[in-house]
Design an enzyme around this catalytic site. Structure first.
Site, mmCIF file in Angstrom:
data_model
loop_
_atom_site.group_PDB
_atom_site.id
_atom_site.type_symbol
_atom_site.label_atom_id
_atom_site.label_comp_id
_atom_site.label_asym_id
_atom_site.label_seq_id
_atom_site.Cartn_x
_atom_site.Cartn_y
_atom_site.Cartn_z
ATOM 1 N N GLU A 124 0.832 -1.211 0.000
ATOM 2 C CA GLU A 124 0.000 0.000 0.000
ATOM 3 C C GLU A 124 0.865 1.259 0.000
ATOM 4 O O GLU A 124 0.432 2.307 -0.465
ATOM 5 C CB GLU A 124 -0.947 0.008 1.216
ATOM 6 C CG GLU A 124 -1.924 -1.147 1.258
ATOM 7 C CD GLU A 124 -3.059 -1.005 0.234
ATOM 8 O OE1 GLU A 124 -2.871 -0.376 -0.823
ATOM 9 O OE2 GLU A 124 -4.138 -1.566 0.503
ATOM 10 N N THR A 179 -6.511 7.836 -3.117
ATOM 11 C CA THR A 179 -6.429 7.477 -1.692
ATOM 12 C C THR A 179 -5.598 8.502 -0.929
ATOM 13 O O THR A 179 -5.942 8.909 0.186
ATOM 14 C CB THR A 179 -5.845 6.062 -1.535
ATOM 15 O OG1 THR A 179 -6.702 5.164 -2.246
ATOM 16 C CG2 THR A 179 -5.799 5.617 -0.085
HETATM 17 N N1 HSE Z 1 -8.599 2.900 5.382
HETATM 18 C C1 HSE Z 1 -8.123 3.389 4.123
HETATM 19 C C2 HSE Z 1 -8.672 4.786 3.886
HETATM 20 C C3 HSE Z 1 -8.556 2.480 3.023
HETATM 21 O O1 HSE Z 1 -9.858 5.000 4.118
HETATM 22 O O2 HSE Z 1 -7.909 5.665 3.497
HETATM 23 C C4 HSE Z 1 -8.035 2.904 1.686
HETATM 24 O O3 HSE Z 1 -8.406 1.957 0.724
#
Ligand code: HSE
Length: 306
Positions: A124, A179
């Protein structure tokens, strides 16, 4: 070694970076070959995702695993994408999970599920700039999961006793560095009253899953902090949720960092009306949305093993 890993939805309302569920909406498949070498080297062939091993979540997670375990192998990865990227469906997480599980199987490393999640979460970093472990936890372990400790990383599977399906509204959009941008919108500090409110939602959701209580699930699928802060990116979400509840869905939340929306439905939900009116909401906001029905999935599996 050929491994497939499921798509996932993280957060589930108030469980930012902690809760996630694996679903059978989409799967990524990794074919991995490892041969002993004088130095660690990872190559990746992947259509539609970065071919630079440092930038692809699958290869980067494998590189970090080899590095941390001081393993010298030449690893070739073929990534067959099934999970559409950039839509909040755990695409980079599924790739990383499949790759790390494949490496573990190929080299018989005997890594624990927590280690598999930790190594996968490095992927990630390559994809989104932060090693959030929630999506990879779901893709590795399967079902509903909670990341209960970051360091050392610990993941627990959450029992669920309610027979629901998921209806995913998936907007056809491309948001570069989505993101990363969505994470920047999350407040660094919050009022205690908001914290208490969100804690109530998480508690209701966990108890609702465990007891199979529809009302608790509905209450639990809410968030006044992270989803709220990201609304400028997903302005259609409140209306879509309103429509979902109008047609008696159990509840709805943003899927991970969006833009997809995850709706929990059961036999009491007027699914057809929800699909129809949900799609008109998307249109009203200038979006084309696809709808994908799915169920809870198991985690990453060696193909042919079940
Ligand atoms: N928990 C993370 C966010 C997931 O909400 O940024 C990203 O896929």
């Amino acid at each position: 070694m050929r491994v497939k890993a499921p798509s996932s939805s993280a957060n589930l309302g108030s469980g930012y970076d902690v809760l996630a569920v694996a679903h059978d909406a989409f799967y990524d498949t990794v074919e991995l070959q490892a041969t002993p070498s004088t130095e660690a080297k990872v190559e990746i062939v992947a259509e539609g995702t970065p071919s630079d091993p440092q930038k692809n979540s699958a290869s980067y997670a494998v590189m970090r695993t080899l590095d941390e375990m001081n393993l010298k192998y030449r690893v070739r990865i073929k990534l067959i994408k099934g999970v559409p990227p950039g839509l909040g469906l755990g695409s980079s997480g599924a790739s990383a999970a499949a790759a790390v599980v494949a490496l573990n199987e190929a080299l018989k490393l005997g890594l624990s599920p927590d280690d598999l999640v930790r190594f996968s979460s490095y992927g990630e970093e390559a994809a989104a700039g932060s090693a959030h472990p929630d999506n990879v936890a779901a893709s590795v372990v399967g079902g509903f999961v909670a990341v209960v400790s970051q360091n050392p990383l610990k993941v627990v599977r959450i029992p669920h006793n309610y027979d629901f399906s998921f209806m995913l509204f998936i907007p056809e959009v491309t948001i570069t560095e989505k993101t990363k941008k969505a994470r920047e919108l999350v407040p660094k500090e919050i009022a205690t009253s908001k914290y208490v409110g969100n804690l109530r939602f998480v508690t209701a959701l966990l108890l609702g899953l465990q007891k199979g209580d529809r009302d608790l699930l509905r209450l639990g699928l809410n968030d006044e902090i992270v989803e709220k802060s990201r609304e400028p990116m997903f302005p259609y979400y409140p209306k879509l949720k309103e429509v979902a509840l109008k047609y008696n869905a159990i509840g709805a939340c943003v899927s991970g960092a969006g833009p997809s929306v995850l709706v929990f439905v059961d036999e009491r939900t007027d699914v057809e009306s929800l699909k129809r009116e949900g799609l008109s909401v998307c249109e009203a906001y200038g979006l084309r949305c696809k709808i994908k029905m799915s169920k809870v999935s198991e985690g990453a599996r060696v193909e042919g093993s079940d």
